[in-house]
Design an enzyme around this catalytic site. Structure first.
Site, mmCIF file in Angstrom:
data_model
loop_
_atom_site.group_PDB
_atom_site.id
_atom_site.type_symbol
_atom_site.label_atom_id
_atom_site.label_comp_id
_atom_site.label_asym_id
_atom_site.label_seq_id
_atom_site.Cartn_x
_atom_site.Cartn_y
_atom_site.Cartn_z
ATOM 1 N N CYS A 187 -75.439 -8.628 47.407
ATOM 2 C CA CYS A 187 -75.425 -9.746 46.458
ATOM 3 C C CYS A 187 -76.385 -10.869 46.884
ATOM 4 O O CYS A 187 -77.588 -10.688 46.795
ATOM 5 C CB CYS A 187 -73.990 -10.219 46.262
ATOM 6 S SG CYS A 187 -73.767 -11.030 44.680
ATOM 7 N N HIS A 212 -70.228 -6.191 45.796
ATOM 8 C CA HIS A 212 -69.540 -6.554 47.047
ATOM 9 C C HIS A 212 -68.681 -5.399 47.566
ATOM 10 O O HIS A 212 -67.475 -5.372 47.291
ATOM 11 C CB HIS A 212 -68.622 -7.751 46.793
ATOM 12 C CG HIS A 212 -69.327 -9.055 46.682
ATOM 13 N ND1 HIS A 212 -69.386 -9.960 47.709
ATOM 14 C CD2 HIS A 212 -70.013 -9.604 45.651
ATOM 15 C CE1 HIS A 212 -70.073 -11.024 47.326
ATOM 16 N NE2 HIS A 212 -70.464 -10.838 46.078
ATOM 17 N N GLU A 268 -67.453 -4.988 50.421
ATOM 18 C CA GLU A 268 -66.432 -5.492 51.365
ATOM 19 C C GLU A 268 -65.184 -5.989 50.645
ATOM 20 O O GLU A 268 -64.161 -6.221 51.268
ATOM 21 C CB GLU A 268 -67.042 -6.591 52.258
ATOM 22 C CG GLU A 268 -67.175 -7.969 51.638
ATOM 23 C CD GLU A 268 -68.298 -8.091 50.615
ATOM 24 O OE1 GLU A 268 -68.955 -7.075 50.287
ATOM 25 O OE2 GLU A 268 -68.504 -9.217 50.113
HETATM 26 N N1 GLN Z 1 -75.254 -16.075 42.615
HETATM 27 C C1 GLN Z 1 -75.287 -16.080 44.045
HETATM 28 C C2 GLN Z 1 -76.655 -16.512 44.562
HETATM 29 O O1 GLN Z 1 -77.506 -16.811 43.822
HETATM 30 C C3 GLN Z 1 -74.931 -14.719 44.589
HETATM 31 C C4 GLN Z 1 -73.486 -14.422 44.302
HETATM 32 C C5 GLN Z 1 -72.816 -13.575 45.315
HETATM 33 O O2 GLN Z 1 -73.319 -13.357 46.420
HETATM 34 N N2 GLN Z 1 -71.651 -13.116 44.987
HETATM 35 O O3 GLN Z 1 -76.874 -16.570 45.736
#
Ligand code: GLN
Length: 197
Positions: free
Chosen positions: A83, A176, A178
């Protein structure tokens, strides 16, 4: 295959690092929080967790970690980025902060929060290459949308966009693992870090 369990560092500036530590330990790795340059010594792998990529990049810069982490990954350190971690690694970022720093090592283009406001968080069953058996529960939280892929291998798609890619010893996921309660991707990463895949 190494006889000792591989040592995997988890970047602990901010975000979902504790959950990764737990998942990695359950998957058989030794773990270490990465907060300063010395914490990189002797690692077999590193996890760049989810969280807020802008804050993470800023804190990495402040603590002097940005360049050493870039060098380590460029030098072949096995890397699992999830992410916000995927955003940190991406070569191109759309809708980032104007001065958002990035490691720029992964040949993809991402749009921050690209799934739109209505679907800030969702779960989707994913077919991921190399995982046997059932689909993987993909937990997406304000996830980056992968809009361009260059010279990377796509491991999974969702809704016409890549959500898991591999480039050499880097694995990057838009979701994610995890938080999914499914350890298969962490186990695969522990194998990769131990040099056996
Ligand atoms: N939207 C977040 C970002 O721009 C990422 C979101 C997440 O890691 N769950 O860093």
């Amino acid at each position: 295959m190494k006889l000792r369990a591989p040592l995997i560092g988890v970047l602990a500036m901010q975000g979902a690092f504790a959950e990764h530590m737990r998942a990695l330990e359950s998957a058989g790795a030794r773990t270490r929080l990465v907060r300063e340059r010395e914490d990189l010594d002797g690692l077999d792998g590193i996890v760049l967790p989810g969280g807020e990529s802008t804050t993470m990049a800023m804190l990495m810069e402040r603590t002097g970690l940005l360049e050493p982490v870039r060098d380590a990954i460029q030098g072949g350190l096995a890397t699992l980025a999830t992410c916000a971690g995927m955003i940190l690694l991406a070569r191109d970022i759309t809708d980032g902060m104007p001065d958002q720093r990035s490691l720029g090592l992964l040949d993809i283009g991402v749009r921050r929060n690209g799934y739109g406001r209505q679907v800030e968080s969702f779960e989707a069953p994913l077919h991921i290459e190399g995982l046997n058996g059932k689909t993987f529960p993909g937990v997406f939280i304000r996830a980056p949308l992968v809009e361009r892929v260059g010279d990377v291998h796509v491991m999974a798609m969702h809704d016409g966009h890549p959500v898991a890619v591999r480039q050499g010893r880097i694995v990057a996921l838009g979701f994610h693992p995890e938080l999914s309660g499914d350890l298969r991707l962490h186990r695969e990463f522990v194998r990769l870090a131990s040099g056996s895949s």
